[in-house]
Design a protein around this motif. Structure first.
Motif, PDB file in Angstrom:
ATOM      1  N   ASP A 182       0.834  -1.207   0.000  1.00 23.44           N
ATOM      2  CA  ASP A 182       0.000   0.000   0.000  1.00 23.44           C
ATOM      3  C   ASP A 182       0.867   1.255   0.000  1.00 23.44           C
ATOM      4  O   ASP A 182       0.653   2.189  -0.785  1.00 23.44           O
ATOM      5  CB  ASP A 182      -0.904   0.025   1.248  1.00 23.44           C
ATOM      6  CG  ASP A 182      -2.240  -0.642   1.013  1.00 23.44           C
ATOM      7  OD1 ASP A 182      -2.586  -0.893  -0.150  1.00 23.44           O
ATOM      8  OD2 ASP A 182      -2.946  -0.920   1.999  1.00 23.44           O
ATOM      9  N   TRP A 183       1.830   1.279   0.910  1.00 24.58           N
ATOM     10  CA  TRP A 183       2.695   2.457   1.058  1.00 24.58           C
ATOM     11  C   TRP A 183       3.491   2.709  -0.219  1.00 24.58           C
ATOM     12  O   TRP A 183       3.695   3.853  -0.627  1.00 24.58           O
ATOM     13  CB  TRP A 183       3.639   2.239   2.235  1.00 24.58           C
ATOM     14  CG  TRP A 183       4.516   3.408   2.545  1.00 24.58           C
ATOM     15  CD1 TRP A 183       4.162   4.582   3.145  1.00 24.58           C
ATOM     16  CD2 TRP A 183       5.923   3.519   2.267  1.00 24.58           C
ATOM     17  NE1 TRP A 183       5.252   5.413   3.266  1.00 24.58           N
ATOM     18  CE2 TRP A 183       6.345   4.786   2.731  1.00 24.58           C
ATOM     19  CE3 TRP A 183       6.861   2.662   1.680  1.00 24.58           C
ATOM     20  CZ2 TRP A 183       7.669   5.216   2.623  1.00 24.58           C
ATOM     21  CZ3 TRP A 183       8.174   3.102   1.578  1.00 24.58           C
ATOM     22  CH2 TRP A 183       8.566   4.357   2.037  1.00 24.58           C
ATOM     23  N   LEU A 184       3.898   1.637  -0.869  1.00 27.58           N
ATOM     24  CA  LEU A 184       4.678   1.783  -2.097  1.00 27.58           C
ATOM     25  C   LEU A 184       3.813   2.188  -3.288  1.00 27.58           C
ATOM     26  O   LEU A 184       4.188   3.073  -4.075  1.00 27.58           O
ATOM     27  CB  LEU A 184       5.390   0.460  -2.423  1.00 27.58           C
ATOM     28  CG  LEU A 184       6.490   0.008  -1.456  1.00 27.58           C
ATOM     29  CD1 LEU A 184       6.966  -1.389  -1.834  1.00 27.58           C
ATOM     30  CD2 LEU A 184       7.654   0.990  -1.456  1.00 27.58           C
ATOM     31  N   LEU A 185       2.636   1.538  -3.427  1.00 31.95           N
ATOM     32  CA  LEU A 185       1.855   1.667  -4.655  1.00 31.95           C
ATOM     33  C   LEU A 185       0.798   2.769  -4.617  1.00 31.95           C
ATOM     34  O   LEU A 185       0.458   3.326  -5.667  1.00 31.95           O
ATOM     35  CB  LEU A 185       1.189   0.326  -4.981  1.00 31.95           C
ATOM     36  CG  LEU A 185       2.146  -0.852  -5.228  1.00 31.95           C
ATOM     37  CD1 LEU A 185       1.364  -2.146  -5.442  1.00 31.95           C
ATOM     38  CD2 LEU A 185       3.046  -0.565  -6.420  1.00 31.95           C
ATOM     39  N   ILE A 186       0.263   3.073  -3.425  1.00 32.66           N
ATOM     40  CA  ILE A 186      -0.732   4.153  -3.364  1.00 32.66           C
ATOM     41  C   ILE A 186      -0.060   5.515  -3.544  1.00 32.66           C
ATOM     42  O   ILE A 186      -0.503   6.353  -4.330  1.00 32.66           O
ATOM     43  CB  ILE A 186      -1.505   4.116  -2.029  1.00 32.66           C
ATOM     44  CG1 ILE A 186      -2.419   2.881  -1.977  1.00 32.66           C
ATOM     45  CG2 ILE A 186      -2.352   5.384  -1.867  1.00 32.66           C
ATOM     46  CD1 ILE A 186      -3.134   2.716  -0.652  1.00 32.66           C
ATOM     47  N   PHE A 187       1.059   5.705  -2.817  1.00 34.34           N
ATOM     48  CA  PHE A 187       1.721   7.011  -2.815  1.00 34.34           C
ATOM     49  C   PHE A 187       2.888   7.121  -3.802  1.00 34.34           C
ATOM     50  O   PHE A 187       3.386   8.210  -4.056  1.00 34.34           O
ATOM     51  CB  PHE A 187       2.229   7.337  -1.410  1.00 34.34           C
ATOM     52  CG  PHE A 187       1.145   7.367  -0.373  1.00 34.34           C
ATOM     53  CD1 PHE A 187       0.182   8.353  -0.381  1.00 34.34           C
ATOM     54  CD2 PHE A 187       1.074   6.386   0.601  1.00 34.34           C
ATOM     55  CE1 PHE A 187      -0.829   8.384   0.575  1.00 34.34           C
ATOM     56  CE2 PHE A 187       0.076   6.398   1.566  1.00 34.34           C
ATOM     57  CZ  PHE A 187      -0.882   7.401   1.550  1.00 34.34           C
ATOM     58  N   GLY A 188       3.376   5.962  -4.308  1.00 30.89           N
ATOM     59  CA  GLY A 188       4.498   6.000  -5.232  1.00 30.89           C
ATOM     60  C   GLY A 188       5.835   6.190  -4.549  1.00 30.89           C
ATOM     61  O   GLY A 188       6.713   6.916  -5.046  1.00 30.89           O
ATOM     62  N   ASN A 189       6.018   5.547  -3.404  1.00 31.45           N
ATOM     63  CA  ASN A 189       7.291   5.647  -2.674  1.00 31.45           C
ATOM     64  C   ASN A 189       8.347   4.720  -3.263  1.00 31.45           C
ATOM     65  O   ASN A 189       8.025   3.740  -3.948  1.00 31.45           O
ATOM     66  CB  ASN A 189       7.072   5.324  -1.190  1.00 31.45           C
ATOM     67  CG  ASN A 189       6.268   6.401  -0.483  1.00 31.45           C
ATOM     68  OD1 ASN A 189       6.595   7.586  -0.568  1.00 31.45           O
ATOM     69  ND2 ASN A 189       5.210   6.002   0.216  1.00 31.45           N
ATOM     70  N   CYS A 190       9.605   5.026  -2.984  1.00 34.38           N
ATOM     71  CA  CYS A 190      10.757   4.204  -3.388  1.00 34.38           C
ATOM     72  C   CYS A 190      10.801   3.964  -4.900  1.00 34.38           C
ATOM     73  O   CYS A 190      11.187   2.868  -5.355  1.00 34.38           O
ATOM     74  CB  CYS A 190      10.773   2.877  -2.635  1.00 34.38           C
ATOM     75  SG  CYS A 190      10.934   3.057  -0.852  1.00 34.38           S
ATOM     76  N   GLY A 191      10.388   4.919  -5.660  1.00 37.11           N
ATOM     77  CA  GLY A 191      10.472   4.802  -7.105  1.00 37.11           C
ATOM     78  C   GLY A 191       9.314   4.093  -7.773  1.00 37.11           C
ATOM     79  O   GLY A 191       9.271   4.004  -9.006  1.00 37.11           O
ATOM     80  N   PHE A 192       8.347   3.592  -6.981  1.00 35.19           N
ATOM     81  CA  PHE A 192       7.174   2.947  -7.565  1.00 35.19           C
ATOM     82  C   PHE A 192       6.202   4.014  -8.073  1.00 35.19           C
ATOM     83  O   PHE A 192       6.191   5.135  -7.568  1.00 35.19           O
ATOM     84  CB  PHE A 192       6.471   2.067  -6.532  1.00 35.19           C
ATOM     85  CG  PHE A 192       7.170   0.762  -6.267  1.00 35.19           C
ATOM     86  CD1 PHE A 192       6.780  -0.391  -6.928  1.00 35.19           C
ATOM     87  CD2 PHE A 192       8.228   0.690  -5.369  1.00 35.19           C
ATOM     88  CE1 PHE A 192       7.414  -1.592  -6.695  1.00 35.19           C
ATOM     89  CE2 PHE A 192       8.867  -0.501  -5.126  1.00 35.19           C
ATOM     90  CZ  PHE A 192       8.471  -1.653  -5.801  1.00 35.19           C
ATOM     91  N   PRO A 193       5.369   3.675  -9.062  1.00 33.96           N
ATOM     92  CA  PRO A 193       4.400   4.660  -9.557  1.00 33.96           C
ATOM     93  C   PRO A 193       3.313   4.928  -8.517  1.00 33.96           C
ATOM     94  O   PRO A 193       2.897   4.015  -7.800  1.00 33.96           O
ATOM     95  CB  PRO A 193       3.813   3.980 -10.799  1.00 33.96           C
ATOM     96  CG  PRO A 193       4.013   2.518 -10.566  1.00 33.96           C
ATOM     97  CD  PRO A 193       5.311   2.400  -9.808  1.00 33.96           C
ATOM     98  N   ALA A 194       2.843   6.165  -8.422  1.00 35.24           N
ATOM     99  CA  ALA A 194       1.746   6.520  -7.516  1.00 35.24           C
ATOM    100  C   ALA A 194       0.434   6.119  -8.179  1.00 35.24           C
ATOM    101  O   ALA A 194      -0.043   6.787  -9.093  1.00 35.24           O
ATOM    102  CB  ALA A 194       1.774   8.010  -7.212  1.00 35.24           C
ATOM    103  N   MET A 195      -0.176   5.023  -7.708  1.00 33.77           N
ATOM    104  CA  MET A 195      -1.328   4.445  -8.393  1.00 33.77           C
ATOM    105  C   MET A 195      -2.659   4.741  -7.706  1.00 33.77           C
ATOM    106  O   MET A 195      -3.717   4.405  -8.232  1.00 33.77           O
ATOM    107  CB  MET A 195      -1.140   2.935  -8.518  1.00 33.77           C
ATOM    108  CG  MET A 195       0.093   2.522  -9.304  1.00 33.77           C
ATOM    109  SD  MET A 195       0.392   0.727  -9.273  1.00 33.77           S
ATOM    110  CE  MET A 195      -1.054   0.115 -10.123  1.00 33.77           C
TER     111      MET A 195
END
Length: 454
Positions: A182-195
């Motif tokens: 959730d933290w990575l994909l909702i907000f786009g943290n650590c280079g992941f896209p903000a989805m």
């Protein structure tokens, strides 16, 4: 001792058995609910429209998921009654048939939700601005239905065997993974896209598959599941035990479906008020998911043990079990009401930063706290009635409740113009009326034999 493992006569203390079954389910449910709350907290911090989208999407999907789980109730009841009669062969037949035939419905539901979510949300009156996010969430989440059938079967097996600890292990794995994703994909943290909403759906889907895989491995390797059928027994299982279990479990599935239909109609009324109204409703009822998870877990233990006592025809013990769990549920309800009254703003602040929404919802938190008392007793007493074998009664009272709550909500919203408050008032009235009716029915247990025990 109150929670000692054995009574003075060497028999197992039913209080200890309730805790042994319910505690792991409670922990697993709490972990799952915290996971869902974090989903909502993250999305609520972005935009209340996202909360409304998830509320509209999860309500009908959980209707169908819970129907699959409710259908396994028949196997849990009949296998528990067989164990109470010391007929372990019969219990194995029910479990083997469940594992063989329980997965077809989940695959059909996966296809439906992957292809047709917009039809459902259009019927629910979801606004165009919310629709796009609700459909996006549903399509990404829909593969979870593929593993729902076997997951429901495993839950039934673990309850019947009074060994529910694996649910805690897999719950922790699933929830931790979900929160991180959730933290990575909702907000786009650590280079992941903000989805955004899509990220929440993808995180939950990946976590559910990971947790389900681990659960299957644990169950396959466990040596503590006396009533676990072998692969050969599953392959050779006959359809008849599954049909008998479906007949017993169908009223529970229909009951659950009726409750969810009522909830969907309430959301339809809220969508008529405003798109924000559905979001407020989702937030406020999201607050009670943790105590309701506790009540549901205690209800699962109650169903299993009252099923065994019905098999033994020991209705005095059946009443003792239900009365004990009812007392525990009331204590939990008081504790939660105190939290809601003392700390309403901090609780609401977890879900949204919108001061107007927080102010609007404060009074509803107290209403929900009051609602926990009849709701908890409905869950516990209802589980005792089902364990006794009378699943039809709970269906009838829920059908009445669905018509009642929608009618009262419509009156309060459209005629008396009470807005969201009318919906919350209708929900409390419904739970209170059904609590009285179900308690009266429960008191008759032992005087009227269940159909399956004749």
């Amino acid at each position: 001792m109150y929670f000692s493992k054995l009574n003075s006569d060497g028999t197992e203390n039913y209080r200890f058995t309730i805790v042994k079954i319910a505690l792991p389910i409670i922990l697993s449910s709490l972990i799952s609910q915290v996971q869902m709350l974090i989903d909502r907290i993250f999305l609520g911090k972005l935009d209340v429209i996202y909360m409304s989208a998830v509320g509209n999407a999860t309500a009908p999907m959980w209707t169908t998921i819970s129907a699959i789980f409710a259908l396994t109730t028949g196997t849990t009841i009949l296998a528990s009654q067989a164990i109470g009669k010391e007929d372990n062969t019969k219990a194995l037949e029910f479990m083997a048939s469940l594992f063989k035939y329980n997965n077809f419905l989940s695959i059909i539901l996966f296809i439906f939700w992957a292809l047709c979510p917009k039809l459902v949300y259009t019927a629910m009156g979801v606004s165009p601005e919310v629709m796009v996010y609700a459909v996006q969430y549903t399509v990404i989440y829909s593969p979870v239905f593929v593993v729902t059938g076997i997951g429901a079967g495993i839950n039934s097996l673990l309850q019947v065997c009074s060994y529910t600890k694996p649910l805690v292990v897999t719950g922790i794995i699933r929830s931790l993974l979900n929160v991180v994703l959730d933290w990575l994909l909702i907000f786009g943290n650590c280079g992941f896209p903000a989805m955004g909403v899509a990220g929440a759906a993808l995180a939950t889907t990946i976590a559910e598959f990971a947790g389900g895989t681990v659960l299957i491995l644990i169950v396959v390797k466990s040596k503590r599941l006396e009533h676990r059928p072998s692969i050969a027994q599953i392959c050779s299982a006959k359809l008849r035990p599954f049909i008998d279990a479906i007949k017993m479990g169908f009223p529970s599935a229909a009951e659950d479906f009726a409750w969810n239909i009522g909830n969907l109609l309430l959301i339809r009324i809220l969508n008529f008020i405003s798109p924000v109204a559905a979001g407020v409703y989702t937030i406020v009822f999201g607050i009670e998911v943790i105590p309701v998870a506790i009540f549901g877990s205690l209800g699962n233990a109650t169903l299993t043990l009252t099923g065994r006592e019905t098999g033994k025809k020991d209705f005095v013990q059946l009443h003792k079990i239900v009365h004990t769990v009812m007392a525990w549920a009331i204590i939990v309800s008081f504790a939660n009401l105190a939290l809601y009254v003392l700390f309403p703003k901090p609780i609401m602040g977890l879900f949204t930063k919108d001061a107007s929404i927080i102010s609007m919802a404060l009074v509803y938190i107290t209403i929900i706290g009051i609602d926990l008392f009849p709701k908890s007793l409905n869950i516990i007493v209802g589980s005792g009635i089902r364990g006794f074998g009378d699943t039809k009664w709970m269906l009838f009272t829920q059908l009445f409740g669905t018509v009642f709550v929608v009618a009262i909500a419509s009156l309060l919203v459209f005629v008396l113009k009470l807005g969201i408050a009318g919906v919350f008032a209708a929900v409390v009235c419904d739970e209170a009326v059904r609590c009285i009716i179900n308690t009266i029915r429960f008191k008759r247990i032992g005087k009227v034999e269940p159909e399956k025990s004749k």
